[in-house]
Design a protein around this motif. Structure first.
Motif, short mmCIF file in Angstrom:
data_model
loop_
_atom_site.label_atom_id
_atom_site.label_comp_id
_atom_site.label_asym_id
_atom_site.label_seq_id
_atom_site.Cartn_x
_atom_site.Cartn_y
_atom_site.Cartn_z
N ILE A 51 30.73 -11.66 -4.99
CA ILE A 51 30.66 -12.61 -3.89
C ILE A 51 32.07 -12.98 -3.48
O ILE A 51 32.99 -12.99 -4.30
N GLY A 53 33.17 -15.79 -1.65
CA GLY A 53 33.54 -17.19 -1.42
C GLY A 53 33.56 -17.94 -2.73
O GLY A 53 33.87 -17.37 -3.78
N PHE A 54 33.24 -19.24 -2.68
CA PHE A 54 33.13 -20.06 -3.87
C PHE A 54 32.10 -19.46 -4.82
O PHE A 54 31.01 -19.10 -4.41
N TYR A 56 30.88 -18.93 -9.36
CA TYR A 56 31.08 -19.33 -10.77
C TYR A 56 32.36 -18.71 -11.33
O TYR A 56 33.14 -19.36 -12.00
N PRO A 59 35.86 -20.36 -8.99
CA PRO A 59 35.58 -21.58 -8.23
C PRO A 59 36.75 -22.04 -7.35
O PRO A 59 36.54 -22.70 -6.36
N PHE A 60 37.98 -21.70 -7.72
CA PHE A 60 39.12 -22.16 -6.92
C PHE A 60 39.66 -21.09 -5.98
O PHE A 60 40.74 -21.23 -5.42
N LEU A 61 38.89 -20.01 -5.84
CA LEU A 61 39.27 -18.91 -4.94
C LEU A 61 40.69 -18.40 -5.22
O LEU A 61 41.53 -18.33 -4.33
N LYS A 181 40.00 -17.46 1.82
CA LYS A 181 40.60 -18.75 1.50
C LYS A 181 41.65 -19.16 2.52
O LYS A 181 41.69 -20.31 2.94
#
Lengths: 316, 468
Positions: A51, A53-54, A56, A59-61, A181
């Motif tokens: 994935i 984007g955001f 697991y 989480p902070f890209l 991001k």
């Protein structure tokens, strides 16, 4: 109920909204999910990972938890020369792309071949896996499918990475994260339009070009050139580096922001980058006081800008 | 206001939730337009504030968009619902306490979500940019409590029928909850590919179509009859408006992706349905304009009517653009250009903002029973918004046509950027005017609450506008 005067109205409302959702959600989804994946979409999803984007794993890209794309010219197990192949390396613990987790999204034939010949269901996250896109025949037609080369040829992720070396490794998946991001897609689309654009920006994407990809980051507002095939138009790393550091170095009229902060603190040789000194020298150049602009620092191999450049140059 | 969070519901003065929402929405409007002005400056002068990730355009653009949509527009809607729904049902708000908690959690969640976006933590899907955790929060603590409060107030009403505004409010909160949950489901269930891209635009379209447009219109259905004293021209046309919104406006989502490889039948369907949004639009505009009969002097003299009717009139170009720019014949030219940016601002900053501005002006005065602090400042606000918006809209429309020409004739892109530059500066000027006007508005409303003349029982605020 106090809606008793509105019995008919309330039901009609339900029918109207439900009907609208059936037409605009259910029916299109049947169509769109039945489309077979093209080679482009197989390669895209394998190089981007689960994935974009955001998530697991990231989480902070920061571009973590993503596969690496390598170019191999020799077989990492036997050491023999092979035809150049692009392999997608998922080190242990890196979550797999959509099509590996849910082979159904690949579409008729591709799913079957990937499962039977490609053995993608044997891929194990905790041990890692390497995938390539192979060609096979399904009911008399040539079909691209995903092959789990860890299972079929015994290519282990760490072995593949060490044979390929850093020069032949691209952080395409992590770069896609940077693209999302940093909001590149607020100005650059990834969607040449069907009615024009062919000459400048190349072939518009096809229906099956997105299976398993998330997000597609089409973009909606084109303040800048389309990037879907940018790597074919301009594959100069040198140009890209200058352009990202300060777009006005190569295109005086550009309104693109500077992405110099993506270099991080240290350059390729481990020296601290002095942005203030660079800025001062650049201002001199911009005012015409010096003849040449300052040199753009060479980026470190694990800097965010490397990720982003690898992604941009992968857009062929 | 925060002292009421733990008070008993009966002890909270009526209208507290509306006031809390009103001032929150104005503050978010100031923040949102300030960010907009900053972003516009970066497009005009790319070397304005560089060197930091946090102040780069790509990090701030979506903060502006979502601060305005979820902060200003949606909170002003909630404000209007908190006082108009009970007023039209001849009753009290079902729960002031729920309303105050709703507003409190709304501010917290939105601040958190925007901070994450600012740091680059995004889902990468336009208009549903928030990470899925924030989406869950919005569904549970923002959309649902608002919906429950509105529905319960309508159910507990003491009138026999339900007035047009309340149909829209009741249906709108229901539809936006459904749209929000369904539209964000790709993130929760990790849907991928074209379906995900399409769902993104399904959400973005329906938030506009089933939330922002109809609720703004519903506010006008209240303010115009209330302030002018004329009854609504036709309830039947109101019916037509309501039903055509539900049927036609909920279907054309695919027209946002006319140049993407979606199934062709879907694009054609969306395009035809998209033209049909002229039905609710014409019904709405004609109904409100006919309601104004004999009271047109108020368009000049009265602040609320000035705002509302300006918003209503802007619905005409808005829907003419909206209905036709999405057809294949026009979309290929304007898609992805500044024309669309201008159109989006016509919808949110033109049409919707002017209607809500009126609701906030009127609501603060009626609930606090205080006359507007300064009519001059209100007019100043109006003209700054209108002139700022007009500069923005005209310059972006021209820029869009330039981009469109550049696109179809395949002009080297940099020439388009050079040609657009003057309009980018104009856009920044327009946006800054809007921001300045809003600062004045915040001051004016704050002073109204503090030192505005008290309105005696039995009088309406707008009757006293020209009294000393």
């Amino acid at each position: 109920m106090a809606f008793r005067e509105y019995k008919i109205g309330a039901r009609l409302f339900g029918v109207a909204l439900g009907g609208s959702m059936i037409i605009t959600l259910y029916l299109p989804t049947i169509d769109m999910t039945s489309v077979a994946a093209t080679e482009t979409s197989l390669r895209k999803q394998l190089s981007y990972g689960r994935i974009g984007g955001f998530s697991y794993e990231d989480p902070f890209l920061l571009g973590e938890g993503k596969p690496k794309t390598v170019v191999l010219t020799e077989d990492p197990v036997t050491g023999q020369q092979i035809e150049t192949v692009e392999a997608y390396v998922y080190e242990p613990g890196i979550p797999f792309a959509g099509g590996i987790n849910h082979p159904r999204v690949l579409g008729d034939g591709i799913t079957d071949l990937s499962l039977e010949k490609g053995r993608i269901s044997e891929a194990d996250i905790s041990a890692g896996a390497v995938f390539v896109v192979s060609r096979g025949s399904y009911q008399g037609e040539t079909v691209n499918y995903i092959e789990n080369v860890t299972a079929t040829r015994g290519w282990k992720p760490e072995k593949v990475l060490s044979v390929a070396g850093d020069a032949n490794t691209s952080y395409v998946g992590s770069g896609k994260i940077m693209f999302v991001k940093e909001g590149c897609w607020w100005c650059h689309t990834l969607l040449p339009e069907q009615t024009q654009d062919w000459q400048y920006f190349g072939v518009p994407p096809r229906l099956g070009d997105f299976n398993g990809e998330s997000p597609t980051a089409f973009g909606s507002d084109r303040k800048a050139p389309d990037l879907l095939h940018v790597g074919s138009r301009n594959s100069s790393k040198e140009w890209m580096m200058m352009h990202f550091f300060n777009p006005r170095l190569v295109q005086p009229h550009s309104i693109m922001p500077r992405y110099d902060y993506m270099w991080g603190e240290k350059d390729a040789s481990g020296n601290t980058i002095d942005f203030d000194a660079w800025g001062a020298a650049y201002n001199e150049y911009a005012k015409g006081e010096s003849l040449y602009p300052p040199e753009v620092p060479e980026y470190a191999p694990n800097s965010q800008i490397r990720y982003l450049m690898d992604f941009i140059l992968s857009l062929k | 206001m925060l002292k009421y969070l733990f008070a008993k519901n009966e002890d909270i003065p009526q209208g507290s939730a509306a006031i809390f929402f009103a001032f929150s929405s104005i503050v978010w409007f100031v923040v949102g337009t300030g960010l907009g002005s900053f972003n516009a400056a970066k497009l005009a002068f790319p070397d304005f504030v560089t060197g930091s990730e946090l102040f780069s355009f790509g990090h701030m653009r979506q903060v502006h968009v979502l601060a305005v949509i979820f902060g200003w527009i949606s909170m002003a809607f909630a404000m209007a619902m908190m006082y108009i729904t009970p007023a039209l049902g001849n009753t009290k708000l079902w729960s002031e306490k729920l309303g105050i908690w709703n507003c409190f959690l709304w501010n917290i969640g939105l601040s958190l979500g925007l901070t994450l976006l600012w740091a680059g933590i995004t889902s990468g899907r336009e208009y549903s940019d928030f990470p899925w955790v924030i989406d869950l929060y919005i569904a549970a603590f923002i959309a649902l409590p608002l919906a429950i409060n509105v529905w319960m107030t309508i159910l507990k009403r003491r009138t026999q029928g339900i007035y047009t505004t309340n149909w829209f409010f009741g249906a709108g909160v229901f539809m936006v909850t459904i749209v929000f949950i369904v539209g964000n489901s790709p993130e929760w269930f990790n849907l991928t590919g074209l379906s995900e891209a399409y769902m993104t635009w399904w959400f973005a379209h329906n938030v506009l179509g089933l939330w922002i447009t109809p609720i703004a219109a519903a506010i006008a259905y209240y303010t115009v009859p209330k302030v002018t004293g004329n009854p609504l021209y036709s309830h039947r046309i109101g019916h037509l408006h309501f039903w055509s919104v539900v049927v036609f406006y909920s279907t054309p989502a695919a027209h946002h992706l006319m140049s993407a490889p979606l199934p062709e039948w879907l694009k054609s369907f969306a395009s035809v349905e998209g033209v049909l949004i002229l039905v609710p639009a014409i019904a709405f505009v004609s109904n409100l304009i006919l309601t104004m009969q004999g009271k047109w002097h108020m368009f000049v003299e009265n602040v609320e009517i000035k705002f509302t009717i300006t918003g209503v009139l802007m619905a005409i170009p808005l829907n003419m653009q909206g209905g036709f720019q999405q057809t294949r014949a026009i979309n290929w030219y304007v898609h992805g250009t500044g024309w669309i940016v201008a159109h989006a601002h016509l919808a949110l900053l033109g049409f919707s903002t002017f209607l809500e501005g009126a609701a906030v002006y009127y609501g603060i005065q009626t609930i606090l029973r205080r006359k507007l602090y300064s009519l001059a400042l209100a007019n100043f606000h109006f003209w700054f918004l209108l002139i700022g918006f007009s500069i923005y809209w005209i310059s972006m429309t021209i820029a869009g046509l330039i981009q469109g020409a550049g696109k179809i004739y395949e002009v080297p892109y940099i020439d388009v950027v050079i040609a657009e530059h003057p309009y980018m500066i104009a856009r920044w000027v327009g946006g800054t005017l809007v921001f300045t006007g809003n600062l004045v508005w915040l001051y004016n409303m704050y002073m109204t609450a503090r030192v505005g003349t008290e309105i005696p029982v039995g009088r309406l605020p707008h009757e006293m506008a020209y009294e000393r």
